[in-house]
Design an enzyme around this catalytic site. Structure first.
Site, PDB file in Angstrom:
ATOM      1  N   GLU B  49       8.061  -0.189   2.312  1.00 47.99           N
ATOM      2  CA  GLU B  49       6.482  -0.152   2.363  1.00 47.99           C
ATOM      3  C   GLU B  49       7.153  -1.549   1.906  1.00 47.99           C
ATOM      4  O   GLU B  49       5.915  -2.793   1.583  1.00 47.99           O
ATOM      5  CB  GLU B  49       6.126  -0.017   0.547  1.00 47.99           C
ATOM      6  CG  GLU B  49       6.190   1.891   0.503  1.00 47.99           C
ATOM      7  CD  GLU B  49       4.996   2.196  -0.260  1.00 47.99           C
ATOM      8  OE1 GLU B  49       3.878   1.564  -0.180  1.00 47.99           O
ATOM      9  OE2 GLU B  49       5.113   3.341  -0.688  1.00 47.99           O
ATOM     10  N   HIS B 272       8.041   0.386  -8.144  1.00 46.27           N
ATOM     11  CA  HIS B 272       9.175   1.185  -8.435  1.00 46.27           C
ATOM     12  C   HIS B 272      10.474   0.260  -8.611  1.00 46.27           C
ATOM     13  O   HIS B 272       9.980  -0.926  -8.776  1.00 46.27           O
ATOM     14  CB  HIS B 272      10.024   1.507  -6.898  1.00 46.27           C
ATOM     15  CG  HIS B 272       8.881   2.895  -6.101  1.00 46.27           C
ATOM     16  ND1 HIS B 272       9.803   4.195  -6.152  1.00 46.27           N
ATOM     17  CD2 HIS B 272       7.398   2.849  -5.706  1.00 46.27           C
ATOM     18  CE1 HIS B 272       9.458   4.906  -5.323  1.00 46.27           C
ATOM     19  NE2 HIS B 272       7.253   4.506  -5.670  1.00 46.27           N
TER      20      HIS B 272
END
Lengths: 439, 439
Positions: B49, B272
Site C-alpha cells: 500500500e 496494520h
C-alpha cells in the site's frame, strides 16, 4: 502410460487464424487441422489464435484418442487464443498476460482485444519434466514505421522473464508460437540470448519446407502481397525453440513446415504455415547441483548487455511517445472543457441580461454540448489508457536497468576470475567493489 | 560487498496504508517508517500500500545509505503499491498481476482500482539465491457474507502457482505481505500446503508482540471496532513465510510485531502492525540433484487434495454467482433496449398517422432516451466485466482440476511404492494405470 524416457518428442505449432465468421473457411480448416493431427500424431501440439472455445472443444473431441491431455488458456474477454494438446500428462499450467498489447482504438488491428499472453504447461516426458510454452506476440503491421515496436519489445522482455523464472526446475524447455518477429529482430535476439533457447530451424540436421523456413508466404491464398512486402519470398515469424538442462540434452533431428497448399484441399490450413520439429532427448546421467544458467561466458554476457541496452532504448522511445500522447490527450481534454464553459457562458447571457434573446438555437446548443462531453469522455479514457501504458513501459525499463546492472556485476566477476577477460567494457558505475560471480 | 553467506536475515513487512490525502497523517507516518527502518536496519523490507511513487522515492532517498537496492512494482493506473528495499543486491524482478480483484462498481472498497499483484525480487545472500515475494490480497469486508471469497481464493491460488513455478532455482524463499486471510482460512492453507512455506509466527523460538501475533488490533486508533468484530483481540492477516531448499536450511529465531502505539508519537506507523522476523540461514553442504519439492508425503498429498478440492468448490460457487450476475445484466440490457424501441415506436406514431399529435413532450422524450442509453451502456460494460470474471474463474478451476488429477497420480505412485499407503483414497478415475511418483 509408459514411464520410460522417450528419446524423441515431436512438436507441432500453428497459428490457426480462427476468428469465427471473419476468417475464411474457418470450420473447414479446423476439420483439416484435426485430420492432420490425427494422422501425424505429434507429441505436443501448440496452437495460437484458437479464438473460439467451441473450436477448441471440437479439436479436443477429435483428438481425444491421440492427445488425451489438453489445456485451453482462458484470459480476458475473448481469451488468449492459446491451446495445447499433448500425448504426455500435463501436470500443471500457468498463464501470464502481457502488460502491453497495442491500442484499443486501433480496432482494425484487433490485437488489444485478444488478451495476448504466454501459457505454460508442465509435462512429464517419462522421468523428465518439460516446461512447454505457447505464445503469440503483437503483430507487426508496418515494418518501416512500426508503432508497436515498444509493445512487442516489452512482450519479448516479459516472455523471456517468465520463461527464465519458471523454468529453473525443468529438465527440458520448449517454446512454440507466432512471435511476429523476424529471426534477427531485437525481441527475438533478446529472447534467445537471455533464455539460452535455441532455434529449431537454425539447428536442425534435416529440413523440409519453405525456403528459408518462412511461415508467411506469398503462395498462401489467405495472404495479401502487402503483408509480406518487401520480402517476396515470405517471412519467418513462427518458431519452435528449445533448450535442455544439466539433466537432459536436447537437439533437433529434423524439421518441416507446410508449403501453402494442401493435397486434396482448395485452401491451406491457415494463413500461417504449420511447423513440426522432431527433438531428440538424452537424459544426462550426471546430476548437477544447480540447474544450468545461461548465458555462461563473458562474451555472451557482453552481447546480452548490448541487447538489453538496445531494448531499453526502444522502450524509452516508446515511453517518450506514450508521454507525448498522454499530454496531447490531456490538452485536448482541457480544450473540450474550455469549449463547454464557453458555451455555458454564452447560454447564460440571457439569464443575467434578462431582456436579451437566447443566442443559441436549442439544437446547436445540445449538439455542441454533446460534442464537448464526447471529447471529455474520450480524452479521459485515453489519459487513463496512456497512464497504464506509461506505467508498464516504466516497469519494463526499471527491470531492464536492474538486469543490465546485474549483468555488469557478473561480467566483473568473470573479469576478476579470468584475467584474459579483463578488457571487457567497464560497468555502468552502480557500485564500486567487485565480487565473485554467482555461478 | 561481502560474499560470505550471512547466517541470518532480518525481514520486515508492513502495510503502510499510504493513500495520499485520504489516509490519516500519511506523510508524517512515512517519516516515522523511514526513521524506524534507518534505526532497525532490517536486511529486507517489504512494504504494501505504498500507493504514491513520491512516497516510495522519499523512502528510497531516506534509506539510500542502509538499503541501496530497491524496487517499486509498477502496474495498472494507480500501481500495485508494492515496494522492496534491500541491503543485498537485487538481480532481477518480476511482477504477476492477479486476474481477479473485486468489482469496479464497489468503488467504496477500492480494491479493484489498486491493480493488486505479487512482486518477486531475486536477491543474493552471499552465495545463496533468495526469491523474495511481496503481495497484498483483496480485503475481507464482511466475514459472515464474504462476496469476495472466490476472488481471494483465486488470488491465493495464483500466488501459490506463481511462487511454486518461479522458485525452483532459489535456495531460499521468503514471502511477506498482507494476505487479508486468517491463519486457517482456505486460501492460507492452500498457499502453505502447496508451496511448503512455513509461517514465521508459528515457527519462531522467541516472540515479542501482540498476543496471538495479531496485526490488526483494537488498540490501533486507525482501526474501527467494526473492522475486527467479533475478534475483539484483533486478527492476524499479515505474514512472513519462508522455506529453504536442498541447498539451504532456514528457520525463524525470533519474531516481533509493533503493538499499536509508538513511543514519542501520537499515532502508530499504520493501521496494520509491522512484522519483523529474524531468519537463521544454514547453507547445506550436500548438493542435491533436483530442487526439493513439496509436499513430500502421502499424508500431505491427501491433505492437499482436500484443500484444492475445497478451493475448487469455492471457485465454482463464485462462478455460479458471476454467471447469475451476467445473466441479470443481459436481461436488464434487453429490457432497456425494449424500452427504447417502445419509446421510438410511440414517437413514430405521428409520422405514420400524419394528423395525430406528437404523444411525447419533447423533454420527457429526451430524458427517457437518455435513461435507455445509460441502461444499455451500463449493462454492456457489466456484461463484459462479468465475462472476464467468468473466464478467470473458469481458468482457475481448470487449473485446479488439473492439479487434483496430478496429485491423485502422485498419490497412486506413493501407494504403489509404499504398500502401507495403499489404503489412501482412490483417484478420481482420470485414467487407470499407476506409475512411479515423480520424485
Amino acid at each position: 502410460m509408459d514411464n520410460t524416457d522417450p528419446d524423441a518428442v515431436r512438436v507441432f505449432s500453428l497459428n490457426c487464424w480462427g476468428i469465427r465468421y471473419l476468417s475464411k473457411y474457418c470450420s473447414q480448416r479446423y476439420h483439416m487441422i484435426g485430420e492432420l493431427l490425427c494422422k501425424e500424431k505429434p507429441d505436443i501440439v501448440l496452437l495460437q489464435e484458437v479464438w473460439s472455445e467451441k473450436d477448441y472443444l471440437f479439436l479436443k473431441k477429435k483428438l481425444s484418442c491421440t492427445h488425451p491431455y489438453t489445456h485451453y488458456f482462458k484470459s480476458g474477454v475473448i481469451g488468449s487464443g492459446l491451446a495445447i494438446f499433448s500425448k504426455h500428462r500435463i501436470h500443471d499450467t500457468l498463464l501470464h498476460r502481457y502488460s502491453l498489447n497495442g491500442y484499443p482504438y486501433m480496432a482494425h488491428h484487433g490485437d488489444w482485444f485478444g488478451g495476448k499472453a504466454v501459457g505454460m504447461a508442465v509435462l512429464s516426458l517419462g522421468s523428465l519434466t518439460a516446461n512447454v510454452y505457447v505464445t503469440h506476440l503483437h503483430a507487426e503491421y508496418n515494418r518501416e514505421k512500426d508503432s508497436y515496436l515498444a509493445h512487442r519489445v516489452v512482450q519479448a522482455w516479459e516472455l523471456q522473464q517468465f520463461i527464465r523464472h519458471t523454468s529453473a526446475g525443468a529438465d527440458v524447455v520448449i517454446l512454440g508460437g507466432d512471435l511476429n518477429m523476424h529471426p534477427q529482430d531485437l525481441g527475438n535476439r533478446l529472447l534467445r540470448s537471455y533464455t539460452g533457447l535455441r532455434d529449431a530451424y537454425a539447428e536442425t540436421a534435416k529440413f523440409d519446407g519453405c525456403e528459408g523456413g518462412v511461415t508467411l508466404i506469398a503462395d498462401n491464398p489467405f495472404i495479401s502481397q502487402k503483408e509480406i512486402f518487401p520480402f517476396e519470398k515470405g517471412i519467418r515469424i513462427d518458431y519452435i525453440l528449445f533448450k535442455g538442462s544439466s539433466r537432459a540434452e536436447i537437439g533437433c533431428d529434423s524439421m518441416s513446415t507446410t508449403k501453402g497448399s494442401v493435397a486434396d484441399s482448395p485452401f491451406p490450413f491457415s494463413d500461417h504455415e504449420a511447423l513440426t520439429a522432431e527433438l531428440k532427448l538424452n537424459s544426462a546421467q550426471t546430476g548437477n547441483d544447480k540447474p544450468c544458467k545461461t548465458p555462461d561466458s563473458a562474451g555472451n554476457l557482453a552481447e546480452l548487455v548490448d541487447i538489453v541496452t538496445e531494448a531499453r532504448t526502444e522502450v524509452k522511445v516508446g515511453l517518450h511517445c506514450a508521454e507525448r500522447m498522454r499530454y496531447t490527450a490531456a490538452r485536448t481534454g482541457v480544450m473540450g472543457l474550455a469549449l463547454l464553459f464557453l458555451e455555458l457562458a454564452i447560454a447564460a447571457v440571457p439569464w443575467f441580461a434578462l431582456g436579451a434573446e437566447q443566442p443559441f438555437p436549442q439544437t446547436s446548443f445540445y449538439l455542441l454540448a454533446a460534442l464537448c462531453f464526447a471529447i471529455l469522455l474520450t480524452t479521459f479514457l485515453l489519459y487513463i489508457f496512456y497512464t497504464i501504458e506509461i506505467k508498464s513501459l516504466q516497469g519494463a525499463e526499471d527491470q531492464m536497468r536492474l538486469a543490465v546492472g546485474s549483468l555488469h556485476e557478473k561480467l566483473r566477476g568473470f573479469a576478476a576470475t579470468q584475467p584474459h577477460c579483463a578488457s571487457m567494457e567497464p560497468p555502468e558505475g552502480q557500485e564500486p567493489p567487485a565480487r565473485d560471480p554467482e555461478e
